[in-house]
Scaffold this motif. Structure first.
Motif, PDB file in Angstrom:
ATOM      1  N   THR A  56      57.086  14.422  88.745  1.00 12.25           N
ATOM      2  CA  THR A  56      56.511  14.661  87.425  1.00 12.25           C
ATOM      3  C   THR A  56      55.095  15.209  87.527  1.00 12.25           C
ATOM      4  O   THR A  56      54.741  16.165  86.826  1.00 12.25           O
ATOM      5  N   VAL A  57      54.279  14.636  88.411  1.00 15.51           N
ATOM      6  CA  VAL A  57      52.906  15.112  88.591  1.00 15.51           C
ATOM      7  C   VAL A  57      52.910  16.574  89.033  1.00 15.51           C
ATOM      8  O   VAL A  57      52.217  17.422  88.464  1.00 15.51           O
ATOM      9  N   VAL A  58      53.729  16.905  90.026  1.00 16.87           N
ATOM     10  CA  VAL A  58      53.778  18.275  90.546  1.00 16.87           C
ATOM     11  C   VAL A  58      54.294  19.240  89.473  1.00 16.87           C
ATOM     12  O   VAL A  58      53.737  20.328  89.280  1.00 16.87           O
ATOM     13  N   GLU A  59      55.345  18.871  88.750  1.00 20.11           N
ATOM     14  CA  GLU A  59      55.886  19.744  87.699  1.00 20.11           C
ATOM     15  C   GLU A  59      54.854  20.020  86.612  1.00 20.11           C
ATOM     16  O   GLU A  59      54.732  21.150  86.139  1.00 20.11           O
ATOM     17  N   ARG A  62      52.302  22.464  88.013  1.00 15.85           N
ATOM     18  CA  ARG A  62      52.882  23.812  88.122  1.00 15.85           C
ATOM     19  C   ARG A  62      53.014  24.483  86.757  1.00 15.85           C
ATOM     20  O   ARG A  62      53.079  25.687  86.658  1.00 15.85           O
ATOM     21  N   GLY A  63      53.062  23.684  85.702  1.00 14.42           N
ATOM     22  CA  GLY A  63      53.196  24.216  84.348  1.00 14.42           C
ATOM     23  C   GLY A  63      51.874  24.627  83.723  1.00 14.42           C
ATOM     24  O   GLY A  63      51.844  25.055  82.572  1.00 14.42           O
ATOM     25  N   MET A  64      50.775  24.512  84.463  1.00 20.48           N
ATOM     26  CA  MET A  64      49.466  24.908  83.933  1.00 20.48           C
ATOM     27  C   MET A  64      49.445  26.398  83.653  1.00 20.48           C
ATOM     28  O   MET A  64      50.151  27.178  84.296  1.00 20.48           O
ATOM     29  N   ALA A  65      48.637  26.819  82.698  1.00 24.31           N
ATOM     30  CA  ALA A  65      48.515  28.240  82.354  1.00 24.31           C
ATOM     31  C   ALA A  65      48.083  29.057  83.573  1.00 24.31           C
ATOM     32  O   ALA A  65      48.593  30.148  83.812  1.00 24.31           O
ATOM     33  N   SER A  66      47.142  28.523  84.331  1.00 25.49           N
ATOM     34  CA  SER A  66      46.700  29.176  85.559  1.00 25.49           C
ATOM     35  C   SER A  66      47.332  28.414  86.721  1.00 25.49           C
ATOM     36  O   SER A  66      46.799  27.411  87.190  1.00 25.49           O
TER      37      SER A  66
END
Length: 111
Positions: A56-59, A62-66
């Motif tokens: 969950t933390v990694v996903e 990875r979903g950040m705008a940058s």
């Protein structure tokens, strides 16, 4: 109290883990220190309890705008005879250490 616990591995074999569980008071089984106890689940089953939190933390990162080029998540895992694996409490403030790196040409600082 420290004692040894044997965790079976799914593909055969086993590993011994030294577990430090707090004394709860009351009666203590005689000879517990000399005996290797058998875990109720495999080592992999125990770790499967903490892997969803890491995923969950990694996903989310990875979903950040940058999108970062590298994500490093560190956390402690405690093993217990009764609870299996659980995320260790490093302090009251944080259980995870997260490092996010941007190394490509699209470097942005996220605040």
């Amino acid at each position: 109290m420290k004692h040894l616990v044997e965790f079976s591995l799914e593909k055969g074999g086993s590993i011994l883990v030294e577990i430090d569980e707090p004394e709860t008071g009351g009666t203590v089984r005689a000879g517990r220190e000399d005996k290797i106890e058998k875990a109720r689940e495999t080592f992999e089953d125990a770790l499967n309890k903490v892997l969803p939190a890491t995923k969950t933390v990694v996903e989310k990162l990875r979903g950040m705008a940058s999108k970062p080029d590298e994500i490093e998540v560190t956390f402690g895992v405690n093993l217990s005879m009764t609870a299996g694996a659980f995320i260790a409490s490093a302090s009251a403030a944080a259980n995870f250490g997260v490092t996010v790196r941007w190394t490509g040409s699209n470097k942005e600082i996220v605040s």
